[in-house]
Structure formats: C-alpha cells, structure tokens
Design a protein around this motif. Structure first.
Motif, mmCIF file in Angstrom:
data_model
loop_
_atom_site.group_PDB
_atom_site.id
_atom_site.type_symbol
_atom_site.label_atom_id
_atom_site.label_comp_id
_atom_site.label_asym_id
_atom_site.label_seq_id
_atom_site.Cartn_x
_atom_site.Cartn_y
_atom_site.Cartn_z
ATOM 1 N N THR A 94 77.892 55.944 -10.834
ATOM 2 C CA THR A 94 76.493 56.378 -10.958
ATOM 3 C C THR A 94 75.707 55.499 -11.940
ATOM 4 O O THR A 94 74.509 55.279 -11.755
ATOM 5 C CB THR A 94 76.416 57.843 -11.422
ATOM 6 N N ARG A 95 76.382 55.011 -12.989
ATOM 7 C CA ARG A 95 75.683 54.168 -13.969
ATOM 8 C C ARG A 95 75.200 52.875 -13.331
ATOM 9 O O ARG A 95 74.037 52.502 -13.470
ATOM 10 C CB ARG A 95 76.605 53.849 -15.152
ATOM 11 N N LYS A 98 77.636 52.319 -5.041
ATOM 12 C CA LYS A 98 77.602 53.646 -4.413
ATOM 13 C C LYS A 98 78.952 54.000 -3.798
ATOM 14 O O LYS A 98 79.427 55.142 -3.913
ATOM 15 C CB LYS A 98 76.512 53.688 -3.340
ATOM 16 N N SER A 99 79.559 53.004 -3.135
ATOM 17 C CA SER A 99 80.852 53.258 -2.476
ATOM 18 C C SER A 99 81.947 53.598 -3.482
ATOM 19 O O SER A 99 82.887 54.319 -3.164
ATOM 20 C CB SER A 99 81.264 52.038 -1.651
ATOM 21 N N GLU A 154 73.437 44.423 -1.947
ATOM 22 C CA GLU A 154 74.881 44.479 -1.684
ATOM 23 C C GLU A 154 75.617 45.090 -2.872
ATOM 24 O O GLU A 154 76.540 45.894 -2.701
ATOM 25 C CB GLU A 154 75.409 43.073 -1.391
ATOM 26 N N ASN A 155 75.197 44.708 -4.089
ATOM 27 C CA ASN A 155 75.808 45.271 -5.295
ATOM 28 C C ASN A 155 75.558 46.775 -5.392
ATOM 29 O O ASN A 155 76.426 47.531 -5.850
ATOM 30 C CB ASN A 155 75.249 44.581 -6.540
ATOM 31 N N LEU A 156 74.369 47.181 -4.953
ATOM 32 C CA LEU A 156 74.043 48.604 -4.967
ATOM 33 C C LEU A 156 74.958 49.384 -4.021
ATOM 34 O O LEU A 156 75.489 50.439 -4.379
ATOM 35 C CB LEU A 156 72.579 48.808 -4.572
ATOM 36 N N LEU A 157 75.137 48.855 -2.827
ATOM 37 C CA LEU A 157 76.015 49.515 -1.849
ATOM 38 C C LEU A 157 77.441 49.607 -2.380
ATOM 39 O O LEU A 157 78.124 50.620 -2.198
ATOM 40 C CB LEU A 157 75.987 48.749 -0.523
#
Length: 253
Positions: A41-42, A36-37, A30-33
């Motif tokens: 990028t880091r 990304k949103s 969920e944190n990745l999504l």
C-alpha cells in the motif's frame, strides 16, 4: 525582440521533453501495477501520487507546445508597456479600501481550461498533489499587482502568448487580510477559491492577442464575455466604477 530563428529549436526541445515524460509515465504505471499485485500500500500510494503529478506536468507541456508561435513586435511592445507602467496605474484607479485580488497564469491554454472548469480552485480542490502549493489561491492585492503581472507573462524567450490575470473579490472574512497586505509580494496564505458564476468574480485581464479567444471560451461556458478585458479596458472599468464613490461596495454588481 528575440530572434524568431530560435523558435524551432526551443519548440523541439519541449517536444522531446514531452515524449520523455510520456515514456517515463508508462514505466510508472507498470511499477504501480506491480506494487498493487504485491499488496504494497505504501508504494501504491507513492506511485498514484507520482502519476498524478506527472500527468499534470505532461498536460502543462502539451498546452505550451500547442500555443507556441513566433513573436510579434506589437505584442512584445504591449507586454513591455504593461510590466513597466500598469502596476502604478492600477494602484491609482483602485481605492485603497477595495480588496480586489489578482491571480496571474502565464499559460493561455491552461487559462482556457481553468475557465472551462467553472472556477479558480486550489490544487487540493482539483485533486493535484503538488505539496509546494498553498491550499488556497495565490493572489496579490492592487498594491502588489506587479507580482501577478509577472506571473501572467511567459516572457519573450518562451514564444508563448501572454496568459491572463483573474480578478475577483475574496470572501468577506478575508477582506482585512487582503487590505493589510501592503507592499508584500503576495497575500499571506492566499484566499479561498472562486466560482465564475459568483458575483464576486470580476473577470480576466489579457492582451489584445488573446481577447477574442477568451471571449469565445466564456460564451462556450455560459459566462459573460464582457468580463474579458484588455489591460486598458480594465483600467477604464475601474475608473468608471470608482468615479464618484470610493466605497468598494458600489463596485460590486
């Protein structure tokens, strides 16, 4: 021998750890999504690496849970004998100018996956982000094989089968490094990976409990099952190969 009465408790603890890691993985996704949103990028790179590492940890836990079993007195006696005397026997049957190397892994389920992958590859080659791992394969020479033997044994308290040792020749330009290792714990910086279809791959060494299991995996992956040895069988293999000639080139097929 450790009492088998603690087996259910230890397995249950591993299962709970597995469930928690799976739960944490969902939060990371969920944190990745979210990263990304937001076009961060880091953070995106950070969570991609975290997820990759956690997936590897989950895979290791899952493999441990699947192969855990009650201890066998015969198996533990065999393993005790290996740790006590095998290093000395290997040092005696392999000539000093033979650069064979050994890599131990104590998880038999992971060993089967490594065999199925077709080679023994470094983490970087497998896309794993464990920064503490070397970029090559951690190995020992015959002079310090005890270290690899210890890596291959999961221990009585784990209720897991013995793992295995992968045995192979390094690349020729790595010979001197291996032969000069002496009694150091491992070959400095490791050696290059090996594909199991290469002639320099000698085989795997495991206990009687695992021999047929690994032979089956070899057959399923079009590999020669005669390259699966018990510890005693590998000693005999070396004795026969080096009986009349100490030159390591005569050992290679």
């Amino acid at each position: 021998m450790m009492s088998n009465g603690s087996f259910p408790r230890i397995k249950n603890n591993l299962e709970n750890t597995y469930k928690q890691k799976v739960k944490n993985l969902e939060a990371l996704k969920e944190n990745l999504l979210d990263a990304k949103s937001k076009g961060d990028t880091r953070l995106t790179d950070y969570y991609v690496k975290r997820i990759s590492n956690d997936l590897s940890s989950i895979d290791i836990l899952d493999s441990k849970i699947k192969c855990m079993r009650s201890n066998s007195e015969n198996d533990l006696n065999e393993r005790e004998r290996i740790l006590k005397s095998y290093a000395k026997k290997i040092d005696e049957v392999i000539p000093d100018d033979v650069p064979l190397v050994f890599h131990g892994n104590n998880n038999i389920e992971l060993v089967t996956k490594i065999i199925s992958s077709g080679g023994l590859y470094a983490p970087e080659e497998r896309g794993v982000d464990f920064k503490s791992f070397a970029s090559q394969i951690d190995v020992t020479s015959k002079s310090n094989i005890r270290v690899s033997l210890e890596f291959a044994d999961s221990g009585a308290n784990s209720f897991m089968p013995y793992g295995a040792l992968f045995v192979f020749y390094p690349r020729e330009y790595e010979y001197d490094k291996v032969l000069k290792t002496g009694k150091s714990s491992e070959v400095e910086a490791g050696v290059s990976s090996v594909n199991f279809s290469e002639r320099r791959f000698i085989g795997v060494i495991t206990t009687k409990e695992n021999k047929e299991k690994l032979r089956t995996v070899f057959v399923e992956n079009n590999l020669d099952p005669s390259k699966v040895f018990t510890h005693d069988e590998f000693l005999w293999y070396c004795k026969n190969k080096f009986k009349n000639d100490n030159n390591e080139n005569n050992m290679r097929k």
